[in-house]
Design an enzyme around this catalytic site. Structure first.
Site, short mmCIF file in Angstrom:
data_model
loop_
_atom_site.label_atom_id
_atom_site.label_comp_id
_atom_site.label_asym_id
_atom_site.label_seq_id
_atom_site.Cartn_x
_atom_site.Cartn_y
_atom_site.Cartn_z
N GLU A 117 6.65 -3.99 -20.02
CA GLU A 117 6.41 -3.04 -18.93
C GLU A 117 5.93 -3.77 -17.69
OE1 GLU A 117 3.52 -0.42 -20.73
OE2 GLU A 117 4.71 -0.29 -22.57
N LYS A 119 3.73 -4.89 -14.82
CA LYS A 119 2.29 -4.76 -14.65
C LYS A 119 2.05 -4.36 -13.19
CE LYS A 119 -2.10 -7.01 -15.66
NZ LYS A 119 -2.73 -6.78 -14.36
N ASP A 121 0.36 -3.28 -9.89
CA ASP A 121 -0.93 -3.68 -9.36
C ASP A 121 -1.57 -2.49 -8.64
OD1 ASP A 121 -2.84 -5.54 -9.25
OD2 ASP A 121 -1.91 -6.76 -7.68
N TYR A 231 1.26 4.65 -18.77
CA TYR A 231 1.73 3.55 -19.61
C TYR A 231 1.15 3.55 -21.02
CZ TYR A 231 -2.50 1.22 -17.79
OH TYR A 231 -3.77 0.91 -17.42
N LYS A 332 1.47 -13.20 -16.57
CA LYS A 332 1.21 -13.16 -15.12
C LYS A 332 2.20 -14.05 -14.38
CE LYS A 332 -3.04 -11.19 -14.41
NZ LYS A 332 -3.95 -11.40 -13.34
N CYS A 429 0.14 -26.84 28.22
CA CYS A 429 1.20 -27.03 27.24
C CYS A 429 0.99 -28.34 26.48
CB CYS A 429 2.56 -27.04 27.94
SG CYS A 429 3.90 -27.53 26.87
N CYS A 432 4.18 -30.76 27.68
CA CYS A 432 4.39 -31.29 29.04
C CYS A 432 3.11 -31.26 29.88
CB CYS A 432 5.49 -30.50 29.74
SG CYS A 432 5.01 -28.81 30.14
N CYS A 447 4.80 -21.42 28.38
CA CYS A 447 4.81 -22.61 29.22
C CYS A 447 5.90 -22.34 30.25
CB CYS A 447 5.16 -23.85 28.40
SG CYS A 447 5.66 -25.25 29.44
N CYS A 452 9.97 -28.71 30.75
CA CYS A 452 9.17 -29.07 29.58
C CYS A 452 10.08 -29.62 28.48
CB CYS A 452 8.43 -27.84 29.09
SG CYS A 452 7.64 -28.06 27.49
S1 IVH Z 1 -2.02 -1.53 -21.15
C1 IVH Z 1 -5.31 -1.66 -24.07
N1 IVH Z 1 0.12 -1.35 -19.64
O1 IVH Z 1 -3.36 -4.04 -16.22
C2 IVH Z 1 -4.17 -1.70 -23.12
N2 IVH Z 1 -1.90 -2.00 -18.61
O2 IVH Z 1 -6.08 -5.53 -17.72
C3 IVH Z 1 -4.61 -1.88 -21.74
N3 IVH Z 1 -1.71 -2.37 -16.17
O3 IVH Z 1 -5.85 -2.77 -14.86
C4 IVH Z 1 -3.69 -1.69 -20.67
N4 IVH Z 1 0.43 -1.89 -16.02
O4 IVH Z 1 -4.35 -0.78 -15.62
C5 IVH Z 1 -1.19 -1.64 -19.68
N5 IVH Z 1 2.10 -1.13 -18.44
C6 IVH Z 1 0.79 -1.41 -18.48
C7 IVH Z 1 0.08 -1.76 -17.32
C8 IVH Z 1 -1.28 -2.07 -17.43
C9 IVH Z 1 -0.66 -2.25 -15.35
C10 IVH Z 1 -3.06 -2.76 -15.76
C11 IVH Z 1 -4.16 -1.94 -16.31
C12 IVH Z 1 -5.36 -2.85 -16.16
C13 IVH Z 1 -4.73 -4.20 -16.35
C14 IVH Z 1 -5.01 -4.71 -17.73
#
Ligand code: IVH
Length: 702
Positions: A117, A119, A121, A231, A332, A429, A432, A447, A452
């Site tokens: 999935e 992640k 932010d 999620y 990450k 400048c 020049c 300038c 120049c």
């Molecule tokens: S699962 C126990 N699934 O990532 C399971 N987290 O440190 C815990 N996050 O800020 C989270 N997308 O909110 C999970 N598809 C996803 C996620 C997700 C983003 C974030 C979560 C938390 C950090 C996990």
């Protein structure tokens, strides 16, 4: 026994991490990048692993997030909201998977199913529903106790007030975990509005989502474009309450994470369309690479991929540590934001004389390449960012995007206690020595000395550049050298260069001199549109240049055209027309142009109406049709493809509109034409389709 210094370092790291936790989780105003934060945690974890006697019960390596702020009431989570361990390389991902097998020896990594999935932010959120009705929203807080942000989250449109009937009967009580985030486009628009109103500009979509949620007044949150992605299913009471005695439907007892996501979708929660169930660890790695490549194309910001073992029964077997489950890991991506030293601020002079301040940085590897220079745009931008030479600054670089200095990191451990004085725009400048002038009401500084040498150099560099005359071997360094040696002072001088003068220069042998002269000679055959770009007329880029060159066919006709005729060309208009007329009214410009013509440069646009090669005898298959070309098509350069269209009675403008008959898609196409064609439904042709179109004037069958 650990050395004294390691004990000290562990203490220091704990204090630092606690400090940054508060900045991030409570104040929504982090001082260091995520990658730097992760590095601090890793270092501390390593010390604690090597020297267990140095671990403390309150160490941040054992905790999740930070204690809730006092702005909101406290909420105790029925099941804790955990954190995730992370992997930064494929080897670390493999290490995580190997650990799974050690814990459950029957597992086969090649056939195991995973949920991958994005992640997202944003801010982790737990939503509670009773009998299908939304009753509470809480932040993660320290994982056990979070903040009650119900009133604020109730303003987020994608959070369902009630579960969809399709998912009835509902559980008596249900916790849904997910992320509140701000889509990228909304974030940009919000920041623009904030800046225009003189308000706070957010560093990234995560901070703006967090800041928007943590408003005392829900009306403030309501005005912010937040969205939600579910999620995870948290705790779920399988028995109904007094009001709802029926047992929840079967979908509420999923056997896997992917089934849980599907059920959340049925219940009306938005679930990321980019979540995928895959089989085997190889497929997990492939999916991670895929998402990393696509990350900038997604409409929301992601910083990695959350990989979860799909089978929920296995979650029980694998269990969890005090802060994170063992059945999931966050892969990450390489960081796109890091801090480094702003060594100095310098000014560069462009071909129009514009003086642009830029940052000279201590080199850092970020966003896929080493960065040591970053533009600061203009005087106001330097002031707005508040950076001073010597500061530690946050640098952002995403993919192909130009690196940007976000701002100073005043609490960075390497930030000098005493800052250097505020930077002042130089008055002379750097090239020049002439005066640098900023006109009232303008943000740019110039300038104004036409002689120049930096301007001369940049004008010639632009003339020779890829989108213009495309003279290979004539980059910045070479032009600087030629100008310094007095061999050239303007683009027309290039065509008078001789071997003798060149070989006298350092680093230029007979062969490279011959190659350079060959490339200069070849550039004489570039079509008129390239020459128009090369001259560097304000507002005249490749698209406009092609439209004009096709309309007039020759430099001669163009120079004779009144401003009204120029403005009447599709895609031109009065501002551009005035700019061209102004350019041609300047004797210094026409003098260079005359010498270029005398040197034998092409002054016609092949295929254009009125040009020497207009298509007598060729069947007018495309009469009245407008066909746009992007990129080079097999067997043609783009200009040749356009010429072929015009030769057959068609038009080939530089941009797609509703009336475009077809878009021909070549190699290295431009994204904007393709996007536009897709959005207005213009047929898109490949090389074979183009060949058919030229021959018959018809589109190939769809
Ligand atoms: S699962 C126990 N699934 O990532 C399971 N987290 O440190 C815990 N996050 O800020 C989270 N997308 O909110 C999970 N598809 C996803 C996620 C997700 C983003 C974030 C979560 C938390 C950090 C996990």
């Amino acid at each position: 026994m650990a050395k004294k210094s390691e004990a000290d370092r562990a203490d220091e790291l704990r204090a630092l991490i606690n400090h940054h936790n508060e900045r991030y989780h409570v104040l929504d105003s982090p001082e260091i990048s995520d990658a730097e934060y992760d590095a601090l945690v890793r270092e501390l974890r390593e010390i604690e692993t090597d020297h267990p006697e140095l671990a403390t019960p309150d160490s941040p390596t054992l905790a999740v997030g930070a204690a809730p702020s006092s702005l909101f009431a406290e909420v105790r989570h029925q099941t804790p909201m955990m954190s995730l361990d992370n992997a930064q390389t494929e080897a670390e991902l493999q290490g995580w998977a190997d650990r799974l097998v050690r814990l459950a020896p029957d597992l086969d990594l090649a056939s195991l199913e995973f949920s991958c999935e994005p992640k997202v932010d944003g801010v982790a959120m737990s939503l509670t529903y009773e009998d299908g009705r939304f009753v509470q929203a809480a932040t993660r807080g320290n994982g056990v106790v979070g903040e009650d942000v119900t009133a604020n989250v109730a303003t987020v449109r994608s959070v369902p007030r009630e579960l969809a009937r399709a998912a009835a009967p509902f559980p008596g009580r249900l916790a849904v975990r997910g992320e509140i985030y701000m889509p990228r486009a909304e974030f940009d628009a919000l920041n623009e509005r904030q800046a225009a109103a003189g308000g706070k500009v957010f560093a990234n979509p995560r901070n703006s989502a967090a800041g928007s949620l943590r408003q005392k007044d829900p009306k403030m949150t309501a005005a912010r474009p937040l969205a939600f992605w579910a999620y995870q299913m948290g705790e779920l009471e399988t028995e109904g309450t007094q009001a709802n005695r029926s047992k929840p439907g079967k979908g509420w007892s999923p056997a896997s994470q992917s089934e849980a996501l599907a059920q959340l979708k049925v219940a009306g929660f938005p679930v990321s369309p980019d979540a995928r169930r895959v089989t085997g660890l190889e497929a997990v790695m492939k999916r991670c690479r895929e998402l990393e490549e696509r990350r900038h194309d997604l409409p929301y910001e992601i910083d990695g991929v959350v990989v979860k073992v799909d089978n929920l029964a296995l979650h029980q077997t694998l269990g969890q540590t005090s802060r994170a489950p063992r059945w999931a890991i966050a892969f990450k991506f390489a960081p796109e934001e890091l801090s480094t030293r702003l060594v100095d601020i310098e000014v560069s002079i462009g071909r129009t004389g514009r003086a642009t301040p830029f940052a000279r940085l201590s080199p850092i590897f970020v966003g896929g390449s080493t960065v040591q220079l970053a533009t600061l745009h203009n005087e106001d931008q330097v002031a707005l960012k508040g950076v001073r030479p010597g500061d530690m600054v946050l640098v952002h670089k995403a993919g192909d995007v130009i690196p940007e200095v976000v701002g100073p990191v005043l609490d960075h451990p390497d930030q000098p206690k005493r800052r250097r004085p505020r930077w002042r725009f130089p008055t002379e400048c750097p090239s020049c020595g002439g005066p640098l002038v900023r006109l009232p009401g303008e943000s740019d500084t110039y300038c104004t000395n036409i002689d120049c040498s930096a301007q001369r150099v940049q004008r010639i560099v632009h003339f020779a550049s890829r989108g213009a005359m495309d003279i290979e071997g004539l980059g910045d360094q070479r032009v600087v050298q030629l100008v310094a040696a007095g061999l050239i002072a303007d683009p027309a001088d290039l065509y008078g260069l001789e071997t003798g003068g060149l070989v006298a220069l350092e680093g230029l042998g007979e062969l490279s001199a011959a190659n350079l002269l060959g490339a200069i000679e070849a550039s004489k055959r570039q079509p008129l549109s390239r020459l128009l770009v090369a001259l560097g007329v304000r507002h005249v880029g490749p698209t406009v240049a092609r439209d004009i060159a096709s309309a007039f066919g020759s430099l001669h006709a163009l120079m004779a055209a009144p401003s009204g005729a120029l403005a009447a060309v599709d895609g031109v208009g009065q501002v551009i027309a005035d700019s061209i007329v102004g350019f041609l009214a300047n004797p210094a410009n026409t003098h260079v142009l005359e010498r270029l013509v005398a040197a034998g440069l092409t002054t016609e646009q092949p295929g254009a109406a009125g040009a020497g090669t207009a298509g007598a005898g060729v069947e007018q298959t495309l009469a009245g049709k407008s066909v746009v070309v992007t990129g080079a098509v097999e067997g043609y350069t783009r200009e040749e493809a356009e010429a072929a269209i015009v030769e057959r009675g068609g038009k080939s403008p530089g941009s797609v509109s509703k009336s475009t008959f077809a878009l021909v898609l070549g190699e290295s196409p431009g994204a904007s034409k393709l996007t536009k064609a897709e959005s207005v439904g213009t047929p898109i042709l490949d090389a074979a389709g183009f060949a058919k179109l030229l021959a018959t004037g018809e589109l190939p069958p769809a």
